[in-house]
Write a protein that holds these residues in place. Sequence first.
Motif, PDB file in Angstrom:
ATOM      1  N   PRO A 329       0.835  -0.739  -0.281  1.00 55.36           N
ATOM      2  CA  PRO A 329      -0.077   0.147   0.162  1.00 55.36           C
ATOM      3  C   PRO A 329       0.950   1.069   0.327  1.00 55.36           C
ATOM      4  CG  PRO A 329      -0.636  -1.869   1.389  1.00 55.36           C
ATOM      5  CD  PRO A 329       0.886  -1.908   1.568  1.00 55.36           C
ATOM      6  N   LEU A 330       0.258   2.435  -0.619  1.00 54.35           N
ATOM      7  CA  LEU A 330       0.954   3.449  -1.389  1.00 54.35           C
ATOM      8  C   LEU A 330       0.785   4.083   0.086  1.00 54.35           C
ATOM      9  CD1 LEU A 330       2.763   5.324  -2.521  1.00 54.35           C
ATOM     10  CD2 LEU A 330       0.736   6.834  -2.856  1.00 54.35           C
ATOM     11  N   PRO A 331       2.400   4.510   1.132  1.00 58.76           N
ATOM     12  CA  PRO A 331       2.392   5.288   2.958  1.00 58.76           C
ATOM     13  C   PRO A 331       2.079   6.265   2.473  1.00 58.76           C
ATOM     14  CG  PRO A 331       4.560   4.375   1.887  1.00 58.76           C
ATOM     15  CD  PRO A 331       3.303   4.227   0.736  1.00 58.76           C
ATOM     16  N   ALA A 332       1.188   7.117   3.808  1.00 58.70           N
ATOM     17  CA  ALA A 332      -0.027   8.415   3.132  1.00 58.70           C
ATOM     18  C   ALA A 332       0.075   8.212   5.046  1.00 58.70           C
ATOM     19  CB  ALA A 332      -0.891   8.470   2.507  1.00 58.70           C
ATOM     20  N   ALA A 333       0.079   9.981   4.787  1.00 57.10           N
ATOM     21  CA  ALA A 333       0.403  10.910   6.698  1.00 57.10           C
ATOM     22  C   ALA A 333      -0.085  11.845   6.446  1.00 57.10           C
ATOM     23  CB  ALA A 333       1.334   9.907   6.831  1.00 57.10           C
ATOM     24  N   THR A 334      -0.199  12.414   7.496  1.00 61.82           N
ATOM     25  CA  THR A 334      -0.371  13.762   7.918  1.00 61.82           C
ATOM     26  C   THR A 334      -0.098  13.781   9.812  1.00 61.82           C
ATOM     27  OG1 THR A 334      -2.907  13.691   8.307  1.00 61.82           O
ATOM     28  CG2 THR A 334      -2.264  14.052   6.043  1.00 61.82           C
ATOM     29  N   ILE A 335       0.512  15.140   9.548  1.00 57.87           N
ATOM     30  CA  ILE A 335       0.948  15.402  10.653  1.00 57.87           C
ATOM     31  C   ILE A 335       0.548  16.843  11.268  1.00 57.87           C
ATOM     32  CG2 ILE A 335       2.906  14.355  10.628  1.00 57.87           C
ATOM     33  CD1 ILE A 335       4.772  16.417   9.989  1.00 57.87           C
ATOM     34  N   SER A 336       0.150  17.133  12.540  1.00 58.03           N
ATOM     35  CA  SER A 336      -0.353  18.440  12.688  1.00 58.03           C
ATOM     36  C   SER A 336       0.253  19.009  14.083  1.00 58.03           C
ATOM     37  CB  SER A 336      -1.416  19.325  13.004  1.00 58.03           C
ATOM     38  OG  SER A 336      -2.006  17.508  13.757  1.00 58.03           O
ATOM     39  N   TYR A 337       0.320  20.318  14.545  1.00 55.46           N
ATOM     40  CA  TYR A 337       0.371  19.800  16.192  1.00 55.46           C
ATOM     41  C   TYR A 337      -0.163  21.363  16.521  1.00 55.46           C
ATOM     42  CZ  TYR A 337       6.143  18.331  15.498  1.00 55.46           C
ATOM     43  OH  TYR A 337       6.174  17.215  15.826  1.00 55.46           O
ATOM     44  N   ALA A 338      -1.333  19.867  16.787  1.00 55.86           N
ATOM     45  CA  ALA A 338      -2.524  21.258  16.996  1.00 55.86           C
ATOM     46  C   ALA A 338      -2.463  21.895  17.891  1.00 55.86           C
ATOM     47  CB  ALA A 338      -3.618  19.987  17.502  1.00 55.86           C
ATOM     48  N   GLY A 339      -1.429  22.215  18.791  1.00 58.21           N
ATOM     49  CA  GLY A 339      -1.764  23.395  20.197  1.00 58.21           C
ATOM     50  C   GLY A 339      -0.599  24.963  19.418  1.00 58.21           C
ATOM     51  N   SER A 340      -0.331  24.286  18.211  1.00 55.78           N
ATOM     52  CA  SER A 340       0.841  25.920  17.547  1.00 55.78           C
ATOM     53  C   SER A 340      -0.040  26.775  17.361  1.00 55.78           C
ATOM     54  CB  SER A 340       1.111  25.651  16.262  1.00 55.78           C
ATOM     55  OG  SER A 340       1.760  26.358  15.818  1.00 55.78           O
ATOM     56  N   PRO A 341       0.338  27.849  17.772  1.00 54.65           N
ATOM     57  CA  PRO A 341       1.381  28.639  18.510  1.00 54.65           C
ATOM     58  C   PRO A 341       1.612  28.157  19.710  1.00 54.65           C
ATOM     59  CG  PRO A 341       0.129  30.274  18.177  1.00 54.65           C
ATOM     60  CD  PRO A 341      -0.613  29.441  17.570  1.00 54.65           C
ATOM     61  N   THR A 350       3.647  17.911  21.009  1.00 57.42           N
ATOM     62  CA  THR A 350       3.070  16.371  20.489  1.00 57.42           C
ATOM     63  C   THR A 350       3.110  16.552  18.986  1.00 57.42           C
ATOM     64  OG1 THR A 350       2.603  15.702  22.837  1.00 57.42           O
ATOM     65  CG2 THR A 350       2.007  14.088  21.230  1.00 57.42           C
ATOM     66  N   VAL A 351       2.671  15.650  18.248  1.00 60.84           N
ATOM     67  CA  VAL A 351       2.174  15.392  17.115  1.00 60.84           C
ATOM     68  C   VAL A 351       1.320  14.806  17.199  1.00 60.84           C
ATOM     69  CG1 VAL A 351       3.827  13.894  16.459  1.00 60.84           C
ATOM     70  CG2 VAL A 351       3.351  15.502  14.790  1.00 60.84           C
ATOM     71  N   THR A 352       0.675  15.483  16.167  1.00 58.89           N
ATOM     72  CA  THR A 352      -0.495  14.305  16.094  1.00 58.89           C
ATOM     73  C   THR A 352      -0.558  13.666  14.464  1.00 58.89           C
ATOM     74  OG1 THR A 352      -2.016  15.988  17.970  1.00 58.89           O
ATOM     75  CG2 THR A 352      -3.338  14.800  15.294  1.00 58.89           C
ATOM     76  N   ARG A 353      -0.410  12.903  14.273  1.00 57.53           N
ATOM     77  CA  ARG A 353      -0.037  12.070  13.329  1.00 57.53           C
ATOM     78  C   ARG A 353      -1.399  11.313  12.653  1.00 57.53           C
ATOM     79  NH1 ARG A 353       0.046   7.321  12.374  1.00 57.53           N
ATOM     80  NH2 ARG A 353       0.628   6.990  14.296  1.00 57.53           N
ATOM     81  N   THR A 354      -1.733  10.888  11.790  1.00 53.05           N
ATOM     82  CA  THR A 354      -2.744  10.010  10.970  1.00 53.05           C
ATOM     83  C   THR A 354      -1.939   9.180   9.199  1.00 53.05           C
ATOM     84  OG1 THR A 354      -4.051  11.713   9.193  1.00 53.05           O
ATOM     85  CG2 THR A 354      -4.851  11.588  11.476  1.00 53.05           C
ATOM     86  N   GLY A 355      -2.045   7.833   9.431  1.00 54.21           N
ATOM     87  CA  GLY A 355      -1.440   7.279   8.467  1.00 54.21           C
ATOM     88  C   GLY A 355      -0.666   6.602   8.724  1.00 54.21           C
ATOM     89  N   THR A 356       0.401   5.737   8.090  1.00 53.11           N
ATOM     90  CA  THR A 356       1.464   5.696   8.409  1.00 53.11           C
ATOM     91  C   THR A 356       2.677   5.505   9.419  1.00 53.11           C
ATOM     92  OG1 THR A 356       1.236   5.017   5.488  1.00 53.11           O
ATOM     93  CG2 THR A 356       3.339   4.250   6.600  1.00 53.11           C
ATOM     94  N   THR A 357       2.507   4.689  10.276  1.00 50.64           N
ATOM     95  CA  THR A 357       3.729   4.578  10.938  1.00 50.64           C
ATOM     96  C   THR A 357       5.055   4.283  11.226  1.00 50.64           C
ATOM     97  OG1 THR A 357       3.084   2.420  12.362  1.00 50.64           O
ATOM     98  CG2 THR A 357       1.935   3.979  12.767  1.00 50.64           C
ATOM     99  N   GLY A 358       6.384   4.752  11.432  1.00 51.53           N
ATOM    100  CA  GLY A 358       7.203   3.950  11.027  1.00 51.53           C
ATOM    101  C   GLY A 358       8.123   5.105  11.120  1.00 51.53           C
ATOM    102  N   GLY A 359       7.909   6.366  10.441  1.00 54.70           N
ATOM    103  CA  GLY A 359       8.278   7.366   9.389  1.00 54.70           C
ATOM    104  C   GLY A 359       9.558   8.171  10.772  1.00 54.70           C
ATOM    105  N   THR A 360      10.452   9.211  10.621  1.00 60.79           N
ATOM    106  CA  THR A 360      11.269  10.376  11.241  1.00 60.79           C
ATOM    107  C   THR A 360      10.771  11.354  11.339  1.00 60.79           C
ATOM    108  OG1 THR A 360      12.755   9.566   9.750  1.00 60.79           O
ATOM    109  CG2 THR A 360      13.012   7.957  11.310  1.00 60.79           C
TER     110      THR A 360
END
Length: 655
Positions: A329-341, A350-360
């Motif tokens: 499956p094609l990896p896909a992810a979104t990341i966000s820092y919900a509390g920013s600024p 703490t980052v909020t990630r959806t999708g593929t795990t294991g990235g850097t």
Amino acid sequence: MLRSLFLMMVLFCTISTTAQTTAGLIAYFPFSGNYTNAGPANVTASGVSTSFTTNSCTAPNTAVQFQGNLNSYIDFIDNGNLDFVGTNNFTVSFNFFFNGNSTSGLVDNCLNYGGWGVWLWSTVAGTWNLQFNYKNNSVGSAAATNFTTGSWHHATAVRNNGTISLYIDGVFRLSATEGTTAPNYPINMQAGAMCYASFVPPRYNPFGGKIDELRIYNRALSAAEILVVSNAALNACCSNSSVLAVSGASTICAGGTANLTTTITGGVSPYTVVYTDGTTNFTVNNYVSGTNIPVTPSGTTSYSLVSVTDATACVGSGNSGNPTITVTPLPAATISYAGSPYCSNAGTATVTRTGTTGGTYSSTAGLTINAATGDVTLGTSTPGTYTVTYTIAASGGCSVVTATTSITITQLPSATISYAGSPYCSNAGTATVTRTGTAGGTYSSTAGLTINAATGDVTLGTSTPGTYTVTYTIAASGGCSVVTATTTITITQIPAATISYTGSPYCSNAGTATVTRTGTAGGTYSSTAGLTINAATGDVTLGTSTPGTYTVTYTIAASGGCPVVTTNTTITITQLPSATISYAGSPYCSNAGTANVTRTGTAGGTYSSTAGLTINAATGDVTLGTSTPGTYTVTYTIAASGGCPACNRYNHDYS
């Protein structure tokens, strides 16, 4: 030489298999039910009184059958493409089947005029052999180029740098030096007979057999290439082994393409390959063994062969192979820092990630980020806005995939404030704040303090004296909460007082003069020399003070930011009057005229006595002649003044 030319016969046949080379191929006639040239050169052909028959694989309509007479032949219009001259190298390759008993021409391109041709003849009873002519010299012999009749054979004629050679069934048989006649091509190339323009019809030595797979190259094939071509042609019957496999990577990314390949043994190329993914059958036409078949499965899929059909419509056997293409499956992810600024003192973002795990996770210099978790240590990061990249490494056939987001870190506001001149006197005008650190806050305090919310300036004159707490408030922003800084300011009421000695003037015998003070207490009293004054209370001891008028100063010492304050009043002390009088000549005779008084002490009094004595009130003189003789008491009266009462204690008896 003419005799030998008349006896020439051409055999022309080629095989089309996956192994046959196409480099230099200019004409290719598979004779699969038509006379179409499958090669690139502008060469056309038409059959005259010929038919299509079975080839070496007994497949129908895959070879040309000649009738063995001068009216059965194939006529070629080659537009000069097959008219080799000079130093041109070339190769002619074909399959042939011969079961006759007469000299025959197979293919002839003006061999009687120095051109090239392949034919067969017999010089030894019962033995037939191939001959190859070019530039009016021939190579071939009963001993070297013989073959068995009644079966299919493969013939190859090669011109290579002045040498002409013959191969039968892929094996070299004989070579010779080409002739010296310059080729001339006055008539069309033909197959199924030998040609000569002077004859009617312009043919002789007709061929009564079959030819197939005619190939002509504009270069000399190597011995190895000839062997491959020959083996493929002679063994090109129905395929007996077809193996389906993966060519290249067997694991691909979703949406990507993998390659299958089929290795086909036997049969005539090109092939029609039908394969399946277990649900749907797919057909590949004009397939050449070993070439790639691209597939794009939506998920992991296993493939297998359904059928392999060669160019003669022969369906092969021995199909095998069950390759599997694994689809990642094609990896896909979104990341966000919900509390920013975030505020720099907020600890960890703490980052909020959806999708593929294991990235850097990574970012630019200044951001302290955990590569594995994406956590950002705010306190050690330089405030600013950063782009954070989440990288999913290439794997399973998929390329590197990245997702980005931004994070903003705001420096925690900080400030200190002070009123350096505190305490301030209420008459000092304006108290200005000293601020260090973050600007843009607002100033406030409790009721009674007149303060400018924007600048922190305090209007002292309209503020109620006292001590206040001033708060500098930096509003919440950029993820940081409200920040406050405090200080105190003290405003002292400017001292004020009035003093007076309400009994002034005082008589020196009046004891103590007490001051009347209104306003600020705690000051000290002072005056000039001669006044006995109590510095703390302002009391004046009259009896020990030198009579006179004095200025008394009430001094309030500097304090609470206020300077020294003084107020003044005056006090007057009058000397208590005193006097003695006497009439030194007493007693007096009534005719003595005037009796004069002798006075010591305070002047200005008045003299008086009882009736009968004529006395001058101002001077004390007594007119003796008008006075009734007798003894009188004369009183000298000093009127009340300067705080002293009237004084009449000094009397004198007069006789």
